[in-house]
Design a protein around this motif. Sequence first.
Motif, PDB file in Angstrom:
ATOM      1  N   LYS A  58     -55.271  76.521   4.190  1.00 56.39           N
ATOM      2  CA  LYS A  58     -54.908  77.306   5.377  1.00 56.39           C
ATOM      3  C   LYS A  58     -54.853  78.772   5.012  1.00 56.39           C
ATOM      4  N   TYR A  59     -55.132  79.601   5.999  1.00 58.71           N
ATOM      5  CA  TYR A  59     -55.019  81.043   5.807  1.00 58.71           C
ATOM      6  C   TYR A  59     -54.025  81.562   6.818  1.00 58.71           C
ATOM      7  N   ILE A  60     -52.936  82.110   6.341  1.00 58.27           N
ATOM      8  CA  ILE A  60     -51.896  82.598   7.244  1.00 58.27           C
ATOM      9  C   ILE A  60     -51.882  84.129   7.186  1.00 58.27           C
ATOM     10  N   THR A  61     -52.208  84.726   8.315  1.00 59.45           N
ATOM     11  CA  THR A  61     -52.284  86.190   8.357  1.00 59.45           C
ATOM     12  C   THR A  61     -51.034  86.767   9.001  1.00 59.45           C
ATOM     13  N   THR A  62     -50.373  87.671   8.279  1.00 58.68           N
ATOM     14  CA  THR A  62     -49.231  88.393   8.837  1.00 58.68           C
ATOM     15  C   THR A  62     -49.495  89.882   8.646  1.00 58.68           C
ATOM     16  N   SER A  63     -48.525  90.706   9.051  1.00 59.49           N
ATOM     17  CA  SER A  63     -48.711  92.154   8.922  1.00 59.49           C
ATOM     18  C   SER A  63     -48.857  92.573   7.454  1.00 59.49           C
ATOM     19  N   SER A  64     -48.306  91.767   6.557  1.00 55.86           N
ATOM     20  CA  SER A  64     -48.400  92.135   5.137  1.00 55.86           C
ATOM     21  C   SER A  64     -49.645  91.560   4.450  1.00 55.86           C
ATOM     22  N   GLY A  65     -50.549  90.971   5.225  1.00 48.04           N
ATOM     23  CA  GLY A  65     -51.793  90.475   4.616  1.00 48.04           C
ATOM     24  C   GLY A  65     -52.036  89.002   4.899  1.00 48.04           C
ATOM     25  N   GLU A  67     -52.211  85.204   3.571  1.00 45.12           N
ATOM     26  CA  GLU A  67     -51.773  84.306   2.501  1.00 45.12           C
ATOM     27  C   GLU A  67     -52.643  83.049   2.547  1.00 45.12           C
ATOM     28  N   GLU A  68     -53.108  82.646   1.382  1.00 51.60           N
ATOM     29  CA  GLU A  68     -53.931  81.436   1.333  1.00 51.60           C
ATOM     30  C   GLU A  68     -53.114  80.266   0.817  1.00 51.60           C
ATOM     31  N   ILE A  69     -53.185  79.164   1.563  1.00 44.99           N
ATOM     32  CA  ILE A  69     -52.551  77.941   1.086  1.00 44.99           C
ATOM     33  C   ILE A  69     -53.661  76.997   0.660  1.00 44.99           C
ATOM     34  N   SER A  70     -53.620  76.534  -0.580  1.00 38.57           N
ATOM     35  CA  SER A  70     -54.660  75.599  -1.033  1.00 38.57           C
ATOM     36  C   SER A  70     -54.068  74.637  -2.062  1.00 38.57           C
ATOM     37  N   PRO A  71     -54.732  73.509  -2.280  1.00 38.22           N
ATOM     38  CA  PRO A  71     -54.208  72.513  -3.222  1.00 38.22           C
ATOM     39  C   PRO A  71     -54.077  73.105  -4.630  1.00 38.22           C
ATOM     40  N   LYS A  72     -53.000  72.733  -5.317  1.00 38.33           N
ATOM     41  CA  LYS A  72     -52.763  73.295  -6.652  1.00 38.33           C
ATOM     42  C   LYS A  72     -52.890  72.240  -7.751  1.00 38.33           C
TER      43      LYS A  72
END
Length: 158
Positions: A58-65, A67-72
């Motif tokens: 997932k890619y979560i976009t906020t005012s600070s940029g 954030e990428e969520i991916s399997p670790k």
Amino acid sequence: MRKETTMKFKTIFVLLCISILNACSQKSPHTYNSTLNLKQVMEWVIDPSADVVWDSVKYITTSSGTEEISPKTDADWESIRNSAATLIQAGNILMLDHLAKDNQQWHEFAKRLSTNAEVALKAAQNKDKDALFDAGGNIYNACKACHDKYANFDKPQN
Ligand code: HEC
């Protein structure tokens, strides 16, 4: 004495052949367990597995940029692989007589779910998050195509 033993073996051999022939000529009964109705297969089998795939990248976009969520971890990738495998099989399950709404387009949509889930499974095995993200989108389109044609979410369902 020797001859008798040979005869015995011959008899056993013949009996064995007959029972194998019988087993092969008998059609298997193909009785399926139809406990789950379509709604339950959707809610309890398909939806939770699709969520695992969709939530994995997932890619979560906020005012600070962004954030990428991916399997670790390996465990993350394995759980995605398992859910993709469930979706492949779910496509097959949807073709069972008591669930399928017809023999034509329904089967095509069900196959489309399996085919796209197979791509997701391979992506999980290759730990390829971009391919997994794309496969997730194609899985979503497969769900939507079938829902657009066959599901009427406005009416109360049984
Ligand atoms: C081959 C056709 C088909 C495919 C593919 C399909 N669905 Fe469905 N789905 C249906 C139908 C038809 C209904 C409405 C059935 C009902 O509620 O009786 C439904 C209902 C649902 C429901 C609502 C259940 C309810 O009635 O409360 C959910 C959630 C759902 N599907 C999720 C999914 C997801 C997620 C996918 C893809 C990963 C998917 N479905 C793929 C045919 C399909």
